[in-house]
Design a protein around this motif. Structure first.
Motif, mmCIF file in Angstrom:
data_model
loop_
_atom_site.group_PDB
_atom_site.id
_atom_site.type_symbol
_atom_site.label_atom_id
_atom_site.label_comp_id
_atom_site.label_asym_id
_atom_site.label_seq_id
_atom_site.Cartn_x
_atom_site.Cartn_y
_atom_site.Cartn_z
ATOM 1 N N TYR A 1 0.909 -0.997 0.038
ATOM 2 C CA TYR A 1 -0.012 -0.110 -0.051
ATOM 3 C C TYR A 1 0.771 1.201 -0.026
ATOM 4 N N PRO A 2 0.464 2.344 -0.843
ATOM 5 C CA PRO A 2 1.123 3.599 -0.883
ATOM 6 C C PRO A 2 0.995 4.398 0.748
ATOM 7 N N LEU A 3 2.163 5.274 0.988
ATOM 8 C CA LEU A 3 1.974 5.916 2.221
ATOM 9 C C LEU A 3 2.186 7.237 1.958
ATOM 10 N N PRO A 4 0.856 7.896 1.629
ATOM 11 C CA PRO A 4 0.934 9.397 1.228
ATOM 12 C C PRO A 4 1.011 10.346 2.438
ATOM 13 N N THR A 5 0.506 10.126 3.453
ATOM 14 C CA THR A 5 0.562 10.882 4.536
ATOM 15 C C THR A 5 0.901 10.127 5.772
ATOM 16 N N PHE A 6 1.292 10.896 6.958
ATOM 17 C CA PHE A 6 1.796 10.470 8.304
ATOM 18 C C PHE A 6 0.672 9.636 8.966
ATOM 19 N N ALA A 7 -0.423 10.110 8.768
ATOM 20 C CA ALA A 7 -1.599 9.379 9.313
ATOM 21 C C ALA A 7 -1.944 7.863 8.760
ATOM 22 N N SER A 8 -1.559 7.667 7.430
ATOM 23 C CA SER A 8 -1.787 6.528 6.947
ATOM 24 C C SER A 8 -0.729 5.556 7.256
ATOM 25 N N TRP A 9 0.610 6.089 7.382
ATOM 26 C CA TRP A 9 1.677 5.565 7.816
ATOM 27 C C TRP A 9 1.383 4.879 9.173
ATOM 28 N N LEU A 10 0.813 5.816 10.144
ATOM 29 C CA LEU A 10 0.602 5.510 11.363
ATOM 30 C C LEU A 10 -0.323 4.267 11.527
ATOM 31 N N ARG A 11 -1.375 4.233 10.682
ATOM 32 C CA ARG A 11 -2.410 3.222 10.590
ATOM 33 C C ARG A 11 -1.721 2.016 10.342
ATOM 34 N N LEU A 12 -1.028 2.132 9.116
ATOM 35 C CA LEU A 12 -0.403 0.794 8.602
ATOM 36 C C LEU A 12 0.565 -0.016 9.199
ATOM 37 N N ILE A 13 1.374 0.782 10.042
ATOM 38 C CA ILE A 13 2.262 0.128 10.723
ATOM 39 C C ILE A 13 1.657 -0.693 12.026
ATOM 40 N N GLN A 14 0.513 -0.301 12.174
ATOM 41 C CA GLN A 14 -0.003 -1.218 13.353
ATOM 42 C C GLN A 14 -0.578 -2.553 12.971
ATOM 43 N N ARG A 15 -0.762 -2.693 11.831
ATOM 44 C CA ARG A 15 -0.984 -3.828 10.840
ATOM 45 C C ARG A 15 0.136 -4.662 10.512
ATOM 46 N N GLU A 16 0.126 -6.036 10.753
ATOM 47 C CA GLU A 16 0.862 -6.989 10.356
ATOM 48 C C GLU A 16 0.559 -8.016 9.576
ATOM 49 N N PRO A 17 1.471 -8.625 8.750
ATOM 50 C CA PRO A 17 0.979 -9.765 7.752
ATOM 51 C C PRO A 17 0.185 -10.691 8.778
ATOM 52 N N LYS A 18 -0.856 -11.303 8.426
ATOM 53 C CA LYS A 18 -1.529 -12.203 9.258
ATOM 54 C C LYS A 18 -1.965 -13.435 8.307
ATOM 55 N N VAL A 19 -1.767 -14.561 8.876
ATOM 56 C CA VAL A 19 -1.958 -15.866 8.230
ATOM 57 C C VAL A 19 -3.569 -16.081 7.904
ATOM 58 N N GLU A 20 -4.466 -15.331 8.672
ATOM 59 C CA GLU A 20 -5.845 -15.412 8.164
ATOM 60 C C GLU A 20 -6.216 -15.180 6.695
ATOM 61 N N HIS A 21 -5.311 -14.274 6.386
ATOM 62 C CA HIS A 21 -5.668 -13.719 4.871
ATOM 63 C C HIS A 21 -5.217 -14.933 4.037
ATOM 64 N N ILE A 22 -4.205 -15.544 4.323
ATOM 65 C CA ILE A 22 -3.895 -16.597 3.504
ATOM 66 C C ILE A 22 -4.770 -17.534 3.398
ATOM 67 N N ALA A 23 -5.286 -18.051 4.815
ATOM 68 C CA ALA A 23 -6.318 -19.025 5.012
ATOM 69 C C ALA A 23 -7.619 -18.597 4.054
ATOM 70 N N MET A 24 -8.085 -17.391 4.138
ATOM 71 C CA MET A 24 -9.333 -16.935 3.445
ATOM 72 C C MET A 24 -9.023 -17.178 1.963
ATOM 73 N N LEU A 25 -7.837 -16.823 1.698
ATOM 74 C CA LEU A 25 -7.469 -17.006 0.213
ATOM 75 C C LEU A 25 -7.708 -18.345 -0.265
ATOM 76 N N ILE A 26 -7.224 -19.343 0.471
ATOM 77 C CA ILE A 26 -7.223 -20.750 0.229
ATOM 78 C C ILE A 26 -8.567 -21.107 0.398
ATOM 79 N N ASN A 27 -9.424 -20.509 1.155
ATOM 80 C CA ASN A 27 -10.719 -20.974 1.211
ATOM 81 C C ASN A 27 -11.576 -20.370 -0.018
ATOM 82 N N ILE A 28 -11.372 -19.304 -0.576
ATOM 83 C CA ILE A 28 -12.212 -18.961 -1.483
ATOM 84 C C ILE A 28 -11.772 -19.483 -2.846
ATOM 85 N N ALA A 29 -10.491 -20.125 -2.966
ATOM 86 C CA ALA A 29 -9.905 -20.747 -4.115
ATOM 87 C C ALA A 29 -10.758 -22.099 -4.058
#
Length: 770
Positions: free
Chosen positions: A112-140
């Protein structure tokens, strides 16, 4: 225009095709039935969009089976399958958008692009989570189920669809999916119960009734998509990392107990149990599961042994230092090396550690020998045939061979001082039998368990034989034994020679009777001297108790001739007269610089007691004649001694408060103690210890011999000019007692070159021009 022949051929083919589709029915009834069957089957198998992912449209199995039978009877089943796969191919882009969405959710912190400091602050609090990979496998998986052909089409159709679908799926997965999939399967290690599973797993993959593992359905879905087979290596790598981490955390520096079986039990309990999901979900019994997991279990056991072997290989130097407390770790390493062929890595690691931590000038020779002996013992546990020891020991042996005090340290360990805690067999096991050096062990070829030794196996001698084999000849050790025994015998004051007699008997077994004959003569001299002194004391009591030795059977003693003065000389003369009466055919030659004298120095206000060497006694005796002396006058009166030795002897009496240095080289007797001198006397010990050994060492003897040989070398070069080293060696062999090899001669010539005595050009040596 078409010819009549062409028209007839077309008409004939059209008639055959019509008959094939109409199936010999009246009119076009069969053709209409085929059309309806084709349309019905196509509509049922038509790929759906997201609205159709939940469930397939209801259908009549009997009717659909009849449709497929009609298509098959017309021999158009393959054509229908190709049409179906073409339709699937046209709808495959619909999957791509879902895959990209969930992968962006997983990669949000880097894509994701980081245009502003606020966006950066929100994004650094999110880490890669395996649940997204599990959801991808489920939808596939839901896409695959929604588009999959019906069972009535047969196995070939299902196989063709699966290949087409999964080929597209794998082609659109980004490289980061591999890392995400790895994280997902690694997370399932902790899913041992419903309570331990995360919130998203039961919602996405409801736990099947009767199945204790909440990730059971997850593995089913991954199997449907072919992910288990495609990423089998990745799955096993997760297991390998878990094994490596556990062994590193629990087994590092744990050497006092065997841990290999513990790690195998943990691997069976944790890792193999986890692997039943991808590899043995369908097992009908425990035996069936064990059969399915046999290959994987063997690979994991191999990795357990390899990981533990790697850890112990890195720790091998410290394990050897800690021996024998580290014996369990060596037993583990031995078993691991039988499973994993990492002997060369062990050799390289130990050789590197030895170079860095042992074979350097800062290490004491005795420490190097002790570590070398521990290496011998430890490597014999790991590899009884001696292959590893043969490869590891070579640099140590070459380094010890170049150290000047190696022989003396080995010999000292053979006849060690019991008071210092060093026994005669300190370098060998107490239970190891004493045997002759280099005793050959005859092999029993009638033994049914006999096996030939490896071609690179080293000699199987005992510890002492191995140490002595560092050198090519035992003569150096025998000479050092004689010197050391002479020093020990001369140091005995109570007349108890039992320990030395026992040492000689042990050394006879090791070196043979002939090599210890001189030592027996020295021991007999000491006992004879004691009996002779007792006889003389019975005739005329004397304060002198000398040791009389046979000069030709003892190693050269240090020479420092001086004459005793005053009462000491009188005591020597009286004792010599009594000895001449007892032994008329022999004459005493006094070595006044050896031994010690107990003195009482009586002054006006005090008496000073001290045990000092003879030189100190001779000098203080001169102060009974006059109170003040210069160093030069003292040297004239006692004989030929070095000035430094005289000053050192006088310093002993200054420290004891008996003498005072009024000016440089001028000393005065303190008949009455000065206050400062009295305080100093209270702090100083009343014993002066002899520092120099009374016997000339092997190194000193060799140095003296090389000075003699230099006279021959100097004469050669003066008369013949330039000579190569091998020619000098050949000519020196005619010199008396010359026994040096060419390497020792090269070292001597190099030392002479550094002193400016000779030069070398193109291998030719010549005298340095003056």
């Amino acid at each position: 225009m078409a010819t009549s022949t062409l028209c007839n051929q077309v008409a004939e083919k059209w008639q055959r095709s019509f008959a094939k589709l109409n199936r010999e029915k009246e009119g076009i009834t069969g053709l209409l039935e085929f059309t309806r069957a084709w349309l019905t089957a196509s509509d049922q198998l038509r790929p759906r969009d997201k609205s159709g992912l939940a469930v397939k449209p209801p259908y009549d199995k009997t009717k659909l089976r009849e449709c497929f039978e009609i298509i098959r009877s017309c021999n158009l089943h393959a054509v229908f399958l190709d049409d179906y796969l073409d339709a699937v191919g046209r709808h495959l882009p619909a999957i791509t958008s879902d895959i990209e969405f969930y992968m962006k959710m997983y990669e949000v912190h880097i894509t994701y692009p980081l245009p502003t400091f606020a966006s950066w602050l929100r994004l650094i609090q999110r880490e890669p989570k395996v649940e997204h990979i599990a959801m991808l496998i489920n939808i596939a998986a839901r896409w695959q189920r929604a588009w999959a052909p019906l069972p009535e089409m047969g196995a070939s159709a299902i196989s063709a669809f699966t290949c087409t679908f999964q080929t597209h799926l794998y082609s659109i997965l980004p490289p980061s999916f591999t890392e995400g999939f790895r994280d997902l399967i690694a997370a399932t290690f902790d899913f041992k119960s419903i309570e331990s599973a995360p919130d998203w797993l039961p919602l996405r993959f409801p736990c099947t009734p009767g199945v204790p593992r909440p990730d059971f359905t997850l593995w089913i879905v991954m199997q449907e998509l072919g992910l288990i087979e495609r990423y089998e290596t990745l799955i096993l790598s997760v297991c390998y990392e878990r094994i490596e981490k556990h062994i590193s955390e629990t087994c590092g520096k744990v050497w006092d107990r065997q841990v290999l079986q513990e790690m195998r039990d943990w691997m069976s309990r944790e890792v193999v149990t986890w692997l039943t999901m991808p590899y043995a979900r369908d097992a009908r019994s425990a035996e069936h599961a064990a059969m399915l997991m046999k290959g994987v279990g063997s690979r994991l056991d191999y990795h357990v042994c390899k990981t533990l072997a790697d850890l112990r290989t890195l720790e091998i130097f410290d394990i050897i230092i800690d021996y024998p407390d580290s014996r369990p770790a060596l037993d583990d390493l031995k078993e691991c090396l039988q499973r994993v062929d990492q002997r060369s890595q062990l050799v390289q690691s130990l050789r590197k550690a030895n170079r860095r931590r042992l074979l350097h000038p800062g290490a004491d020779t005795k420490l190097i020998l002790t570590q070398y002996v521990s290496i011998i013992r430890c490597l014999r546990i790991i590899d009884p045939q001696g292959v590893l020891l043969f490869k590891v020991a070579d640099p140590i042996r070459r380094y010890l061979r170049d150290r000047p005090d190696t022989i003396r340290c080995i010999v000292a360990s053979l006849v060690g001082d019991g008071e210092s805690g060093e026994s005669g067999d300190s370098l060998v096991d107490e239970n190891e039998p004493i045997q002759p050096i280099n005793q050959t062990q005859l092999e029993d070829y009638t033994d049914p368990n006999w096996e030939p030794e490896p071609i690179d196996a080293g000699p199987g001698n005992d510890i002492i034989s191995t140490l002595i084999s560092i050198y090519d000849s035992q003569e150096l050790f025998v000479k050092e034994l004689q010197i050391l025994l002479a020093q020990r015998l001369l140091a005995i004051k109570d007349g108890n020679f039992d320990r030395e007699r026992r040492n000689i008997e042990i050394l006879k077994i090791r070196f043979g009777e002939a090599a210890l004959q001189v030592c027996e003569v020295m021991l007999r001299d000491m006992t004879d001297s004691k009996r002779m002194d007792q006889h003389i004391q019975q005739q005329t009591a004397s304060d002198l108790h000398p040791t009389v030795i046979s000069r030709h059977f003892w190693p050269p003693l240090q020479t420092n001739t001086f004459t005793m003065s005053g009462q000491f000389r009188k005591i020597q003369e009286d004792y010599a007269n009594e000895f001449h009466v007892f032994k008329p055919d022999k004459k005493l030659v006094w070595m006044s610089h050896l031994g010690s004298i107990n003195l009482e120095v009586e002054l006006d206000d005090r008496t000073v007691e001290a045990e000092v060497p003879p030189l100190e006694a001779a000098l203080i005796e001169l102060f009974s004649e006059q109170d003040e002396w210069t160093v030069a006058d003292l040297i004239v009166n006692v004989g030929s001694i070095e000035r430094s030795n005289a000053v050192k002897a006088l310093t002993t009496w200054v420290e004891l408060g008996v003498l005072k240095e009024d000016s440089p080289d001028h000393y005065r007797l303190l008949k009455t103690a000065e206050e400062a001198s009295t305080r100093a006397t209270a702090r100083q010990p009343a014993v002066a210890v002899e520092e120099l050994p009374p016997v000339v060492t092997v190194q000193q003897q060799q140095a003296e011999q090389m000075r003699v040989f230099w006279m021959y070398i100097e004469g050669m070069l003066k008369n013949l000019g330039q000579l190569p080293l091998d020619r000098i060696q050949q000519m020196l062999k005619f010199a008396p007692n010359y026994d040096r090899n060419i390497d020792q001669l090269a070292a001597f010539m190099e030392a002479a070159r550094r002193e400016g005595l000779v030069t070398v050009t193109n291998g030719l040596w010549k005298l340095q021009s003056k």
